[in-house]
Design a protein around this motif. Structure first.
Motif, PDB file in Angstrom:
ATOM      1  N   GLY A 134     -30.754 -15.100  -1.677  1.00 22.69           N
ATOM      2  CA  GLY A 134     -29.835 -14.988  -0.467  1.00 22.69           C
ATOM      3  C   GLY A 134     -28.836 -13.885  -0.854  1.00 22.69           C
ATOM      4  N   ILE A 135     -28.452 -13.095  -0.283  1.00 19.99           N
ATOM      5  CA  ILE A 135     -27.509 -12.048  -0.612  1.00 19.99           C
ATOM      6  C   ILE A 135     -26.239 -12.305   0.586  1.00 19.99           C
ATOM      7  CG2 ILE A 135     -27.037  -9.491  -0.647  1.00 19.99           C
ATOM      8  CD1 ILE A 135     -28.545 -10.350  -2.594  1.00 19.99           C
ATOM      9  N   ARG A 136     -24.936 -12.126  -0.040  1.00 23.23           N
ATOM     10  CA  ARG A 136     -23.822 -12.408   0.957  1.00 23.23           C
ATOM     11  C   ARG A 136     -22.907 -11.029   0.515  1.00 23.23           C
ATOM     12  NH1 ARG A 136     -20.175 -16.252   2.090  1.00 23.23           N
ATOM     13  NH2 ARG A 136     -19.960 -14.929   3.803  1.00 23.23           N
ATOM     14  N   LEU A 137     -22.128 -10.416   1.630  1.00 21.59           N
ATOM     15  CA  LEU A 137     -21.149  -9.400   1.395  1.00 21.59           C
ATOM     16  C   LEU A 137     -19.975  -9.964   2.374  1.00 21.59           C
ATOM     17  CD1 LEU A 137     -23.720  -6.202   2.132  1.00 21.59           C
ATOM     18  CD2 LEU A 137     -22.529  -6.997  -0.108  1.00 21.59           C
ATOM     19  N   PRO A 138     -19.268 -10.813   2.039  1.00 15.37           N
ATOM     20  CA  PRO A 138     -18.088 -11.726   2.695  1.00 15.37           C
ATOM     21  C   PRO A 138     -17.267 -10.681   3.107  1.00 15.37           C
ATOM     22  CG  PRO A 138     -18.220 -12.250   0.530  1.00 15.37           C
ATOM     23  CD  PRO A 138     -19.317 -11.561   0.468  1.00 15.37           C
TER      24      PRO A 138
END
Length: 192
Positions: A105-109
């Protein structure tokens, strides 16, 4: 506050930090001990799928296989409250990759503090939403977080109450983007 959090993470610590959807637990990617602490705090199984919070899409591409179409899609909706499920690269420690699907899983908040934190850290933050066993919602009030976790974590970044709204999880391992869980993030072109 950012530099102190970075120092704690680099020293092997575990922090509570804000994102655009909730407070989260975070540590260095390579720190198995801190990862195990997250599993213990949240009462999770060892095969729990963590996310990597990245400073930008270029950093994410080091840890996830992002083709041209996926790159354009991610770029068009980030930063924001999305978790992208992508095939992992060899840069991701094996213990973090789903054993059967080989993804991450990858996040770019869209949260200035979390973005500054990972930019200053110079690497993604291994992350898990601060959702405790038996609770329906993630912990959102720093006072409650302090009461429940003060002895279990090394630093709590207090930015006030963050109402919990889960991220929208988007699968990008197939031919087309697929909403796996509808959450806070809205993508008008996609329906689950």
């Amino acid at each position: 506050m950012i530099q102190r959090a970075v120092d704690v993470v680099r020293a092997g610590g575990l922090i509570v930090y804000p994102t655009d959807s909730a407070y989260a637990l975070g540590c260095q990617i390579g720190n198995k001990h801190a990862q195990d602490r997250i599993l213990q705090i949240r009462a999770l199984e060892s095969d729990h799928q963590f996310s990597l919070v990245c400073a930008d899409i270029s950093e994410a591409a080091t840890f996830a296989k992002i083709g041209n179409e996926a790159f354009r899609f991610i770029k068009s909706i980030t930063p924001g409250p999305f978790t992208f499920i992508l095939n992992a690269t060899r840069e991701v420690p094996r213990r973090l990759v789903h054993p059967k699907r080989k993804n991450i899983g990858i996040r770019l908040p869209d949260n200035e503090i979390s973005r500054l934190l990972v930019a200053e850290l110079g690497e993604p933050l291994l992350s898990s939403t601060l959702l405790m066993a038996g609770d329906e919602d993630a912990l959102s009030d720093p006072e409650t977080i302090r009461e429940r976790l003060d002895k279990d974590v090394d630093l709590i970044m207090d930015v006030g109450v963050i109402p919990y709204a889960p991220t929208t999880v988007i699968g990008l391992t197939g031919d087309f983007p697929e909403i796996l869980r509808q959450g806070k993030g809205i993508v008008p072109a996609l329906k689950n």
